[in-house]
Structures are given as structure tokens and as C-alpha cells.
Design a protein around this motif. Structure first.
Motif, PDB file in Angstrom:
ATOM      1  N   ALA A   1      46.083  24.571  36.163  1.00  0.00           N
ATOM      2  CA  ALA A   1      47.036  25.594  36.595  1.00  0.00           C
ATOM      3  C   ALA A   1      46.631  26.976  36.086  1.00  0.00           C
ATOM      4  CB  ALA A   1      48.435  25.240  36.111  1.00  0.00           C
ATOM      5  N   GLN A   2      46.121  27.037  34.865  1.00  0.00           N
ATOM      6  CA  GLN A   2      45.687  28.321  34.305  1.00  0.00           C
ATOM      7  C   GLN A   2      44.490  28.868  35.068  1.00  0.00           C
ATOM      8  OE1 GLN A   2      44.932  27.223  30.267  1.00  0.00           O
ATOM      9  NE2 GLN A   2      46.978  27.796  29.555  1.00  0.00           N
ATOM     10  N   VAL A   3      43.543  28.003  35.396  1.00  0.00           N
ATOM     11  CA  VAL A   3      42.359  28.428  36.146  1.00  0.00           C
ATOM     12  C   VAL A   3      42.769  28.936  37.518  1.00  0.00           C
ATOM     13  CG1 VAL A   3      40.207  27.641  37.199  1.00  0.00           C
ATOM     14  CG2 VAL A   3      40.799  26.886  34.903  1.00  0.00           C
ATOM     15  N   LEU A   4      43.650  28.208  38.180  1.00  0.00           N
ATOM     16  CA  LEU A   4      44.111  28.600  39.510  1.00  0.00           C
ATOM     17  C   LEU A   4      44.881  29.915  39.453  1.00  0.00           C
ATOM     18  CD1 LEU A   4      44.120  27.660  42.448  1.00  0.00           C
ATOM     19  CD2 LEU A   4      46.276  26.500  41.969  1.00  0.00           C
ATOM     20  N   GLN A   5      45.755  30.067  38.474  1.00  0.00           N
ATOM     21  CA  GLN A   5      46.545  31.299  38.354  1.00  0.00           C
ATOM     22  C   GLN A   5      45.657  32.503  38.073  1.00  0.00           C
ATOM     23  OE1 GLN A   5      49.899  31.645  38.960  1.00  0.00           O
ATOM     24  NE2 GLN A   5      49.426  33.814  38.857  1.00  0.00           N
ATOM     25  N   SER A   6      44.666  32.350  37.217  1.00  0.00           N
ATOM     26  CA  SER A   6      43.779  33.479  36.922  1.00  0.00           C
ATOM     27  C   SER A   6      42.950  33.856  38.155  1.00  0.00           C
ATOM     28  CB  SER A   6      42.868  33.172  35.733  1.00  0.00           C
ATOM     29  OG  SER A   6      41.944  32.165  36.047  1.00  0.00           O
ATOM     30  N   SER A   7      42.570  32.874  38.949  1.00  0.00           N
ATOM     31  CA  SER A   7      41.839  33.163  40.185  1.00  0.00           C
ATOM     32  C   SER A   7      42.713  33.927  41.178  1.00  0.00           C
ATOM     33  CB  SER A   7      41.345  31.874  40.834  1.00  0.00           C
ATOM     34  OG  SER A   7      40.445  31.213  39.989  1.00  0.00           O
ATOM     35  N   ILE A   8      43.945  33.512  41.315  1.00  0.00           N
ATOM     36  CA  ILE A   8      44.873  34.205  42.213  1.00  0.00           C
ATOM     37  C   ILE A   8      45.110  35.633  41.737  1.00  0.00           C
ATOM     38  CG2 ILE A   8      47.274  34.245  43.027  1.00  0.00           C
ATOM     39  CD1 ILE A   8      47.130  31.166  43.048  1.00  0.00           C
ATOM     40  N   ASP A   9      45.272  35.807  40.428  1.00  0.00           N
ATOM     41  CA  ASP A   9      45.474  37.146  39.873  1.00  0.00           C
ATOM     42  C   ASP A   9      44.272  38.047  40.130  1.00  0.00           C
ATOM     43  OD1 ASP A   9      47.977  36.404  38.971  1.00  0.00           O
ATOM     44  OD2 ASP A   9      47.283  35.991  36.924  1.00  0.00           O
ATOM     45  N   LYS A  10      43.078  37.487  40.025  1.00  0.00           N
ATOM     46  CA  LYS A  10      41.868  38.265  40.251  1.00  0.00           C
ATOM     47  C   LYS A  10      41.763  38.700  41.720  1.00  0.00           C
ATOM     48  CE  LYS A  10      36.939  38.215  39.303  1.00  0.00           C
ATOM     49  NZ  LYS A  10      35.811  37.455  38.769  1.00  0.00           N
ATOM     50  N   VAL A  11      42.087  37.811  42.643  1.00  0.00           N
ATOM     51  CA  VAL A  11      42.078  38.155  44.066  1.00  0.00           C
ATOM     52  C   VAL A  11      43.108  39.240  44.340  1.00  0.00           C
ATOM     53  CG1 VAL A  11      42.604  37.295  46.385  1.00  0.00           C
ATOM     54  CG2 VAL A  11      41.163  35.951  44.854  1.00  0.00           C
ATOM     55  N   ASN A  12      44.292  39.115  43.756  1.00  0.00           N
ATOM     56  CA  ASN A  12      45.343  40.112  43.938  1.00  0.00           C
ATOM     57  C   ASN A  12      44.897  41.476  43.406  1.00  0.00           C
ATOM     58  OD1 ASN A  12      47.940  41.089  44.602  1.00  0.00           O
ATOM     59  ND2 ASN A  12      48.558  40.856  42.469  1.00  0.00           N
ATOM     60  N   GLN A  13      44.279  41.489  42.256  1.00  0.00           N
ATOM     61  CA  GLN A  13      43.798  42.738  41.670  1.00  0.00           C
ATOM     62  C   GLN A  13      42.730  43.381  42.564  1.00  0.00           C
ATOM     63  OE1 GLN A  13      41.875  42.203  37.902  1.00  0.00           O
ATOM     64  NE2 GLN A  13      41.815  44.398  37.460  1.00  0.00           N
ATOM     65  N   THR A  14      41.830  42.581  43.112  1.00  0.00           N
ATOM     66  CA  THR A  14      40.793  43.088  44.007  1.00  0.00           C
ATOM     67  C   THR A  14      41.416  43.713  45.247  1.00  0.00           C
ATOM     68  OG1 THR A  14      39.279  41.372  43.237  1.00  0.00           O
ATOM     69  CG2 THR A  14      38.722  42.455  45.298  1.00  0.00           C
ATOM     70  N   GLN A  15      42.423  43.062  45.808  1.00  0.00           N
ATOM     71  CA  GLN A  15      43.089  43.593  46.999  1.00  0.00           C
ATOM     72  C   GLN A  15      43.833  44.890  46.697  1.00  0.00           C
ATOM     73  OE1 GLN A  15      45.393  40.184  48.372  1.00  0.00           O
ATOM     74  NE2 GLN A  15      43.969  39.976  50.078  1.00  0.00           N
ATOM     75  N   GLN A  16      44.508  44.953  45.573  1.00  0.00           N
ATOM     76  CA  GLN A  16      45.238  46.163  45.215  1.00  0.00           C
ATOM     77  C   GLN A  16      44.292  47.331  44.988  1.00  0.00           C
ATOM     78  OE1 GLN A  16      47.691  45.118  41.876  1.00  0.00           O
ATOM     79  NE2 GLN A  16      49.266  44.175  43.150  1.00  0.00           N
ATOM     80  N   GLN A  17      43.183  47.078  44.330  1.00  0.00           N
ATOM     81  CA  GLN A  17      42.203  48.124  44.073  1.00  0.00           C
ATOM     82  C   GLN A  17      41.626  48.656  45.392  1.00  0.00           C
ATOM     83  OE1 GLN A  17      38.835  46.842  41.788  1.00  0.00           O
ATOM     84  NE2 GLN A  17      38.102  48.924  41.432  1.00  0.00           N
ATOM     85  N   ALA A  18      41.289  47.759  46.308  1.00  0.00           N
ATOM     86  CA  ALA A  18      40.743  48.174  47.605  1.00  0.00           C
ATOM     87  C   ALA A  18      41.773  48.976  48.401  1.00  0.00           C
ATOM     88  CB  ALA A  18      40.292  46.957  48.398  1.00  0.00           C
ATOM     89  N   THR A  19      43.020  48.560  48.356  1.00  0.00           N
ATOM     90  CA  THR A  19      44.082  49.276  49.065  1.00  0.00           C
ATOM     91  C   THR A  19      44.270  50.679  48.499  1.00  0.00           C
ATOM     92  OG1 THR A  19      45.203  47.193  49.555  1.00  0.00           O
ATOM     93  CG2 THR A  19      46.524  49.203  49.725  1.00  0.00           C
ATOM     94  N   GLN A  20      44.251  50.798  47.184  1.00  0.00           N
ATOM     95  CA  GLN A  20      44.388  52.113  46.558  1.00  0.00           C
ATOM     96  C   GLN A  20      43.228  53.032  46.941  1.00  0.00           C
ATOM     97  OE1 GLN A  20      44.727  51.258  42.391  1.00  0.00           O
ATOM     98  NE2 GLN A  20      46.883  50.665  42.534  1.00  0.00           N
ATOM     99  N   MET A  21      42.019  52.491  46.955  1.00  0.00           N
ATOM    100  CA  MET A  21      40.859  53.291  47.345  1.00  0.00           C
ATOM    101  C   MET A  21      40.995  53.764  48.790  1.00  0.00           C
ATOM    102  SD  MET A  21      37.761  51.168  45.527  1.00  0.00           S
ATOM    103  CE  MET A  21      36.453  52.222  46.143  1.00  0.00           C
ATOM    104  N   ALA A  22      41.445  52.886  49.676  1.00  0.00           N
ATOM    105  CA  ALA A  22      41.594  53.242  51.085  1.00  0.00           C
ATOM    106  C   ALA A  22      42.684  54.300  51.266  1.00  0.00           C
ATOM    107  CB  ALA A  22      41.917  52.003  51.909  1.00  0.00           C
ATOM    108  N   GLU A  23      43.769  54.176  50.520  1.00  0.00           N
ATOM    109  CA  GLU A  23      44.848  55.159  50.617  1.00  0.00           C
ATOM    110  C   GLU A  23      44.377  56.528  50.136  1.00  0.00           C
ATOM    111  OE1 GLU A  23      48.012  53.373  48.385  1.00  0.00           O
ATOM    112  OE2 GLU A  23      48.637  52.098  50.059  1.00  0.00           O
ATOM    113  N   LYS A  24      43.600  56.547  49.062  1.00  0.00           N
ATOM    114  CA  LYS A  24      43.073  57.818  48.559  1.00  0.00           C
ATOM    115  C   LYS A  24      42.126  58.453  49.574  1.00  0.00           C
ATOM    116  CE  LYS A  24      43.411  56.856  43.612  1.00  0.00           C
ATOM    117  NZ  LYS A  24      42.623  56.635  42.376  1.00  0.00           N
ATOM    118  N   LEU A  25      41.297  57.631  50.201  1.00  0.00           N
ATOM    119  CA  LEU A  25      40.375  58.151  51.207  1.00  0.00           C
ATOM    120  C   LEU A  25      41.147  58.718  52.403  1.00  0.00           C
ATOM    121  CD1 LEU A  25      37.369  58.445  52.121  1.00  0.00           C
ATOM    122  CD2 LEU A  25      37.676  56.267  53.298  1.00  0.00           C
ATOM    123  N   ALA A  26      42.177  58.003  52.830  1.00  0.00           N
ATOM    124  CA  ALA A  26      42.980  58.461  53.959  1.00  0.00           C
ATOM    125  C   ALA A  26      43.741  59.743  53.629  1.00  0.00           C
ATOM    126  CB  ALA A  26      43.953  57.368  54.385  1.00  0.00           C
ATOM    127  N   ALA A  27      44.082  59.921  52.355  1.00  0.00           N
ATOM    128  CA  ALA A  27      44.808  61.123  51.936  1.00  0.00           C
ATOM    129  C   ALA A  27      43.881  62.321  51.768  1.00  0.00           C
ATOM    130  CB  ALA A  27      45.554  60.854  50.638  1.00  0.00           C
TER     131      ALA A  27
END
Length: 107
Positions: free
Chosen positions: A38-64
Motif C-alpha cells: 500500500a505504501q509503494v502504491l500510494q507513493s507512486s500515485i503521489d508522484k504521478v499527481n505531482q508530475t501532473q500538477q507541475q506540468a499544469t502549472q508550467m502550461a498555465e504560466k506559458l499561456a499567461a
């Protein structure tokens, strides 16, 4: 990559399958000292979420109109987030399939 959590889950699945088929379960040495599945799975999900949030923030900054954002870097970050999400979905599909196989074993 730390595979102790996956090995632990496989050991549980093998033991359950052996018990359901009426065969004596082979003695499996428990994996000790490692993180649980469960810990391995949760850390993997958290890492994917962090990657998506970072990419979204970069795209929003570029669009702005932020001049510090490079289009190439933003596109790479978005593709990385997309691939990591697709990989997570495939892992989830395999886990659901394995769970269904175990649940369908005749006792």
C-alpha cells in the motif's frame, strides 16, 4: 526500483491460490524490513499527481505569457505527465485483473 512490496503481494497471491486449489502452500519467506504494498502504491500515485500538477502549472504560466517558460520544456513536461498517468492506469488495470482472478478461484 524497490520491488519488496510487489514481491510481498505476489507471495500473498500465490499462497491464496495454493490454498484455494487444495495444494499445500509452499513455505514462503516473508519479506521483512521493506515497505508494504500500500505504501509503494500510494507513493507512486503521489508522484504521478505531482508530475501532473507541475506540468499544469508550467502550461498555465506559458499561456499567461511568462517569458521564463520554454515551450519545449512545457511540452515535454505535459507528455511526461501523460505517459506516467497512462502507466498508472495500466498498473491499476493489472491489479484489478489479479484481484478478480483471485476472487474467482473456486474454494
Amino acid at each position: 526500483m524497490d520491488t519488496k512490496g510487489i514481491e510481498q503481494m505476489l507471495n500473498v497471491l500465490r499462497t491464496t491460490a495454493a490454498q484455494a486449489s487444495g495444494k499445500p502452500a509452499t513455505e514462503v519467506q516473508p519479506v521483512s524490513g521493506g515497505p508494504d504494498f500500500a505504501q509503494v502504491l500510494q507513493s507512486s500515485i503521489d508522484k504521478v499527481n505531482q508530475t501532473q500538477q507541475q506540468a499544469t502549472q508550467m502550461a498555465e504560466k506559458l499561456a499567461a505569457g511568462d517569458s521564463s517558460q520554454n515551450l519545449h520544456e512545457v511540452m515535454i513536461a505535459l507528455q511526461t505527465a501523460s505517459v506516467s498517468f497512462q502507466e498508472m492506469v495500466q498498473v491499476r488495470n493489472k491489479l484489478v485483473s489479479a484481484y478478480q482472478d483471485v476472487m474467482n478461484i473456486q474454494v
